[in-house]
Design an enzyme around this catalytic site. Structure first.
Site, PDB file in Angstrom:
ATOM      1  N   HIS A  66      35.119  41.610  45.500  1.00  0.00           N
ATOM      2  CA  HIS A  66      36.015  42.028  44.408  1.00  0.00           C
ATOM      3  C   HIS A  66      35.196  42.764  43.353  1.00  0.00           C
ATOM      4  O   HIS A  66      34.061  42.379  43.052  1.00  0.00           O
ATOM      5  CB  HIS A  66      36.684  40.798  43.791  1.00  0.00           C
ATOM      6  CG  HIS A  66      37.553  41.094  42.613  1.00  0.00           C
ATOM      7  ND1 HIS A  66      38.694  41.850  42.697  1.00  0.00           N
ATOM      8  CD2 HIS A  66      37.444  40.726  41.302  1.00  0.00           C
ATOM      9  CE1 HIS A  66      39.263  41.937  41.513  1.00  0.00           C
ATOM     10  NE2 HIS A  66      38.525  41.278  40.648  1.00  0.00           N
ATOM     11  N   ASN A  67      35.784  43.844  42.795  1.00  0.00           N
ATOM     12  CA  ASN A  67      35.068  44.621  41.770  1.00  0.00           C
ATOM     13  C   ASN A  67      33.626  44.901  42.209  1.00  0.00           C
ATOM     14  O   ASN A  67      32.665  44.647  41.476  1.00  0.00           O
ATOM     15  CB  ASN A  67      35.048  43.873  40.431  1.00  0.00           C
ATOM     16  CG  ASN A  67      36.413  43.852  39.760  1.00  0.00           C
ATOM     17  OD1 ASN A  67      37.321  44.580  40.150  1.00  0.00           O
ATOM     18  ND2 ASN A  67      36.564  43.015  38.755  1.00  0.00           N
ATOM     19  N   GLU A  96      35.717  46.927  47.162  1.00  0.00           N
ATOM     20  CA  GLU A  96      36.787  47.408  46.284  1.00  0.00           C
ATOM     21  C   GLU A  96      36.292  48.569  45.438  1.00  0.00           C
ATOM     22  O   GLU A  96      35.158  48.549  44.929  1.00  0.00           O
ATOM     23  CB  GLU A  96      37.285  46.293  45.375  1.00  0.00           C
ATOM     24  CG  GLU A  96      38.475  46.705  44.531  1.00  0.00           C
ATOM     25  CD  GLU A  96      38.979  45.601  43.639  1.00  0.00           C
ATOM     26  OE1 GLU A  96      40.204  45.507  43.456  1.00  0.00           O
ATOM     27  OE2 GLU A  96      38.160  44.824  43.120  1.00  0.00           O
ATOM     28  N   ASP A  98      37.702  50.784  42.214  1.00  0.00           N
ATOM     29  CA  ASP A  98      38.685  51.051  41.163  1.00  0.00           C
ATOM     30  C   ASP A  98      38.522  52.495  40.700  1.00  0.00           C
ATOM     31  O   ASP A  98      37.498  52.849  40.115  1.00  0.00           O
ATOM     32  CB  ASP A  98      38.477  50.102  39.983  1.00  0.00           C
ATOM     33  CG  ASP A  98      39.025  48.715  40.265  1.00  0.00           C
ATOM     34  OD1 ASP A  98      39.328  48.430  41.431  1.00  0.00           O
ATOM     35  OD2 ASP A  98      39.140  47.914  39.324  1.00  0.00           O
ATOM     36  N   LYS A 194      42.364  51.023  52.703  1.00  0.00           N
ATOM     37  CA  LYS A 194      43.478  50.183  52.269  1.00  0.00           C
ATOM     38  C   LYS A 194      44.021  50.792  50.983  1.00  0.00           C
ATOM     39  O   LYS A 194      43.290  50.989  50.010  1.00  0.00           O
ATOM     40  CB  LYS A 194      43.017  48.756  52.001  1.00  0.00           C
ATOM     41  CG  LYS A 194      44.078  47.881  51.353  1.00  0.00           C
ATOM     42  CD  LYS A 194      43.484  46.610  50.802  1.00  0.00           C
ATOM     43  CE  LYS A 194      44.437  45.909  49.831  1.00  0.00           C
ATOM     44  NZ  LYS A 194      44.693  46.653  48.605  1.00  0.00           N
ATOM     45  N   LYS A 196      47.867  52.815  49.012  1.00  0.00           N
ATOM     46  CA  LYS A 196      49.275  53.185  49.041  1.00  0.00           C
ATOM     47  C   LYS A 196      49.493  54.292  50.071  1.00  0.00           C
ATOM     48  O   LYS A 196      48.662  55.178  50.237  1.00  0.00           O
ATOM     49  CB  LYS A 196      49.726  53.660  47.660  1.00  0.00           C
ATOM     50  CG  LYS A 196      49.573  52.597  46.574  1.00  0.00           C
ATOM     51  CD  LYS A 196      49.889  53.169  45.206  1.00  0.00           C
ATOM     52  CE  LYS A 196      49.658  52.136  44.111  1.00  0.00           C
ATOM     53  NZ  LYS A 196      49.884  52.697  42.761  1.00  0.00           N
ATOM     54  N   SER A 268      48.137  42.127  48.551  1.00  0.00           N
ATOM     55  CA  SER A 268      47.062  41.529  47.760  1.00  0.00           C
ATOM     56  C   SER A 268      47.684  40.586  46.741  1.00  0.00           C
ATOM     57  O   SER A 268      48.611  40.965  46.021  1.00  0.00           O
ATOM     58  CB  SER A 268      46.240  42.604  47.048  1.00  0.00           C
ATOM     59  OG  SER A 268      45.526  43.400  47.974  1.00  0.00           O
ATOM     60  N   ARG A 295      44.967  39.830  51.348  1.00  0.00           N
ATOM     61  CA  ARG A 295      43.762  39.894  50.505  1.00  0.00           C
ATOM     62  C   ARG A 295      44.025  39.099  49.222  1.00  0.00           C
ATOM     63  O   ARG A 295      45.072  39.258  48.590  1.00  0.00           O
ATOM     64  CB  ARG A 295      43.394  41.332  50.149  1.00  0.00           C
ATOM     65  CG  ARG A 295      42.156  41.452  49.270  1.00  0.00           C
ATOM     66  CD  ARG A 295      41.823  42.916  48.971  1.00  0.00           C
ATOM     67  NE  ARG A 295      40.660  43.026  48.106  1.00  0.00           N
ATOM     68  CZ  ARG A 295      40.697  43.027  46.776  1.00  0.00           C
ATOM     69  NH1 ARG A 295      41.869  42.927  46.163  1.00  0.00           N
ATOM     70  NH2 ARG A 295      39.598  43.127  46.070  1.00  0.00           N
ATOM     71  N   ILE A 393      14.501  13.673  41.396  1.00  0.00           N
ATOM     72  CA  ILE A 393      15.131  14.595  42.342  1.00  0.00           C
ATOM     73  C   ILE A 393      16.238  13.857  43.083  1.00  0.00           C
ATOM     74  O   ILE A 393      16.074  12.707  43.501  1.00  0.00           O
ATOM     75  CB  ILE A 393      14.103  15.123  43.370  1.00  0.00           C
ATOM     76  CG1 ILE A 393      12.866  15.693  42.669  1.00  0.00           C
ATOM     77  CG2 ILE A 393      14.749  16.172  44.270  1.00  0.00           C
ATOM     78  CD1 ILE A 393      13.120  16.934  41.877  1.00  0.00           C
ATOM     79  N   ASN A 416       9.446  12.758  41.958  1.00  0.00           N
ATOM     80  CA  ASN A 416       8.920  13.868  42.760  1.00  0.00           C
ATOM     81  C   ASN A 416       7.398  13.801  42.841  1.00  0.00           C
ATOM     82  O   ASN A 416       6.680  14.591  42.227  1.00  0.00           O
ATOM     83  CB  ASN A 416       9.376  15.214  42.169  1.00  0.00           C
ATOM     84  CG  ASN A 416       9.101  16.364  43.115  1.00  0.00           C
ATOM     85  OD1 ASN A 416       8.935  16.176  44.312  1.00  0.00           O
ATOM     86  ND2 ASN A 416       9.051  17.570  42.564  1.00  0.00           N
TER      87      ASN A 416
END
Length: 501
Positions: A66-67, A96, A98, A194, A196, A268, A295, A393, A416
Site C-alpha cells: 500500500h502507498n 500501488e 497514486d 488494475k 478503471k 478494493s 484487495r 531475556i 543473559n
C-alpha cells in the site's frame, strides 16, 4: 548401501577435510550441521517454488503493498523510487501508484492533498520495469489510484506502453472473454494493470476481432457512439484498454458482488469495511474470494502509516492484503514470514478447502469434515549471541491464525550470561487450522526503565516448520538477518495431517 556409507555421504559437507577419518561427526561438524539449512527451523524445500502455479490467480494469496511510493509516513513523509525497488526486492507482486496531474503534462506520484514529496510517474514505471522480475518471474500488478485529468491519463498510458513494452498485458491471453482468471505460470514476466475500465471486455474483443477482419462498418459505428459519449467518459480509451483481468468495481454489498461481478472484476475495501463484510459473510465471503480477487488496504486515518493484522483477512481468502512495507512491526513480520513460503515468489497457494466449492469453510467456525488439529510443542533450549546486557531475556512464542488459533506464551525471564541465555522450557499449543497458522518467535530484552526491547524475531508459516532439534536464525525489525543470533529449539507436533515435511 550400508548405514556407514550413507552416514559418510550425508555428513561429509559438514566436516573439514582433516576431520573426515570415519563416519563419526566431530563437535565442529555437528555444530556446522545444526547451523546449516538442514538444521534450520524453516523447511529448506520451501526456499524454492514447490506449489502448483497453474491454478487461477484467485486461488493465491498475493504479496501486496500500500502507498508503495512512501518511505515514511503518509502526511509529510518522502516519496521515493526506493519504495518500489525495496518492495519488489521484498517479494511484493502488487504495488500501488497514486497518480495526480503534474507540470508539463507529466503525471506525478504522491499521497494526494498532503505534504509528501512528489516523483514522476514515468520514473516510477522505469524503476518498476527494472526491478520487477529480479526476485520472482511471476506477474506484477500495478494498482492505479487514478486522479489525473483526461489528457494526463493519456500520458500515463503512453508511458506504460513505451516503457513496459511487450511485457504489458493489453488483451486476454486467448483473445476471448475470460470465464476464469489465468494462472501465475500463464502470466510469467507480465505486467497487469488494475484500474478503471470503460465498457466491457466483450465489446473490446469484438471490436478487435472485427478490425482484424477489416470490419470498417463496425469501427465507424463504434466511433460514432464513442463520439456521442466522449464528454461523459472519465478514462481515455488508451488507458482503459490496458485494464484486462483487473477491472476496478465498487463494492456495495456481498450479495450484489456475488451475483453481478465477473471473474475479471475486483474490488478494493478498506480494512474496516473488509472486517465487517467478512464477519457478517463468513463462508459466503470465502466463497466470493474463490473466483474474485479482493484487495484490502489500511484506513486513511493511519497517518503514521501503521498496519493492521493481515492474517484476519487471509483467513477469508482475501488475496491482496496490502500493507505499508516501510513500517516495521508485527504485521510486516507476519507478511514477510507468510510470503517466505514458496520460494519468496510472492504467490502462496490457498489451502484446498478455501478453493473447493463443495467445502463450506469459515474461520469463525473452522470445524468441517476430516479436520484434525495439531498439538505443537516447542522446547526453548537456548539463544546465541544476544546483544543485551541491561536486563533479562524472554522468548515469546505467538501463533496467529483463525480466531481459535491465536495464542501467546513466553518463557520465564532469564539473565543473559555471556550473551547466551538458557531456558530449557517447553511451550504447548493446539492449532485447529494449521494451513492458515503462522508461528512467530520473538526474543525480547526486559529492563525496569526501558521496558521491552525486540532483540530478534523469526516468523514463518506453520506448514514450513520442521520438527526435531532446530536453529531459528533471528531477524531484526526490518527483516534483515542478525549475524550469529539464533534460537536453539526442539520442536514436535502430533497430527494426522500430511504437512509435506
Amino acid at each position: 548401501m550400508s548405514w556407514t556409507i550413507v552416514s559418510i555421504l550425508l555428513l561429509k559437507p559438514f566436516e573439514r577435510p582433516l576431520q573426515r577419518k570415519d563416519a563419526r561427526l566431530s563437535y565442529d561438524g555437528f555444530l556446522a550441521y545444526l547451523l546449516s539449512p538442514d538444521g534450520d527451523i524453516f523447511n529448506k524445500k520451501h526456499h524454492s517454488v514447490y506449489q502448483d502455479m497453474n491454478q487461477p490467480l484467485s486461488n493465491y494469496f498475493i504479496n501486496s503493498s500500500h502507498n508503495t511510493y512512501l518511505v515514511q509516513d503518509q502526511l509529510v513523509g518522502a516519496s521515493s523510487i526506493q519504495g518500489y525497488l525495496s518492495s519488489l526486492r521484498d517479494g511484493c507482486r502488487c504495488v500501488e501508484i497514486d497518480c495526480w496531474d503534474g507540470p508539463q503534462n507529466e503525471p506525478i506520484v504522491y499521497h494526494g492533498k498532503t505534504l509528501t514529496s512528489r516523483i514522476t510517474f514515468r520514473n516510477v514505471i522505469r524503476a518498476i520495469n527494472q526491478e520487477a522480475f529480479v526476485i520472482s518471474k511471476f506477474p506484477v500488478v500495478l494498482s492505479l489510484e487514478n486522479h489525473c485529468s483526461f489528457e494526463q491519463q493519456k500520458t500515463m498510458a503512453r508511458h506504460l506502453k513505451n516503457i513496459l513494452g511487450k511485457r504489458l498485458l493489453t488483451t486476454t491471453l486467448d483473445g476471448d472473454v475470460p470465464h476464469q482468471l489465468p494462472s501465475p505460470s500463464d502470466l510469467r514476466e507480465r505486467f497487469l494493470i488494475k484500474g478503471k475500465r470503460v465498457g466491457s471486455i466483450k465489446d473490446d474483443i469484438r471490436k478487435y476481432k472485427s478490425s482484424m477482419k477489416g470490419g470498417t462498418r463496425v469501427e465507424k459505428e463504434e466511433k460514432q457512439s464513442q463520439g456521442a459519449s466522449h464528454k461523459l467518459q472519465t478514462v481515455p480509451e488508451e488507458l482503459s484498454n490496458l485494464v484486462v483481468y483487473m477491472k476496478s468495481i465498487h463494492f456495495n454489498d456481498l450479495a450484489s458482488a456475488q451475483a453481478e461481478q465477473k471473474c475479471y472484476m475486483m474490488s478494493s475495501l478498506n480494512e474496516s469495511k473488509a472486517k465487517k463484510v467478512s464477519t457478517a459473510g463468513g463462508a459466503n465471503f470465502v466463497s466470493y474470494t474463490r473466483s474474485n480477487i479482493v484487495r484490502i488496504y489500511p484506513l486513511q486515518t493511519r497517518i503514521d502509516s501503521s498496519n493492521y493484522n493481515p492474517v484476519d483477512l487471509w483467513n477469508y481468502g482475501c488475496q491482496m492484503v496490502a500493507l505499508n512495507f516501510q513500517t516495521a512491526g508485527i504485521p510486516m513480520d507476519l507478511n514477510r514470514g507468510f510470503f517466505r513460503n514458496n520460494g519468496r515468489c510472492g504467490y502462496v497457494l490457498k489451502p484446498s478447502f478455501m478453493t473447493d466449492g463443495h467445502c463450506k469453510f469459515s474461520p469463525d467456525q473452522p470445524t468441517f469434515s476430516g479436520r484434525k488439529g495439531v498439538e505443537l510443542g516447542i522446547k526453548i533450549i537456548s539463544a546465541q549471541n544476544i546483544q543485551f546486557s541491561r536486563g533479562d531475556i524472554v522468548v515469546r512464542a505467538e501463533v496467529h491464525g483463525v480466531p481459535d488459533d491465536n495464542y501467546t506464551s513466553e518463557t520465564i525471564p532469564m539473565e543473559n550470561k555471556c550473551y547466551n541465555p538458557t531456558w530449557n522450557e517447553v511451550l504447548y499449543f493446539t492449532i485447529r487450522v494449521p494451513e492458515l497458522a503462522i508461528l512467530r518467535l520473538a526474543v525480547e530484552g526486559r529492563a525496569f526503565i526501558i521496558g521491552r526491547t525486540l532483540l530478534g524475531q523469526v516468523t514463518l508459516p506453520f506448514t514450513s516448520v520442521k520438527s526435531g532439534f532446530r536453529h531459528a536464525h533471528l531477524l531484526d525489525k526490518d527483516g534483515s538477518p542478525i549475524l550469529g543470533s539464533t534460537l536453539f529449539l526442539y520442536i514436535w507436533y502430533h497430527s494426522r495431517m500430511d504437512l509435506e515435511q
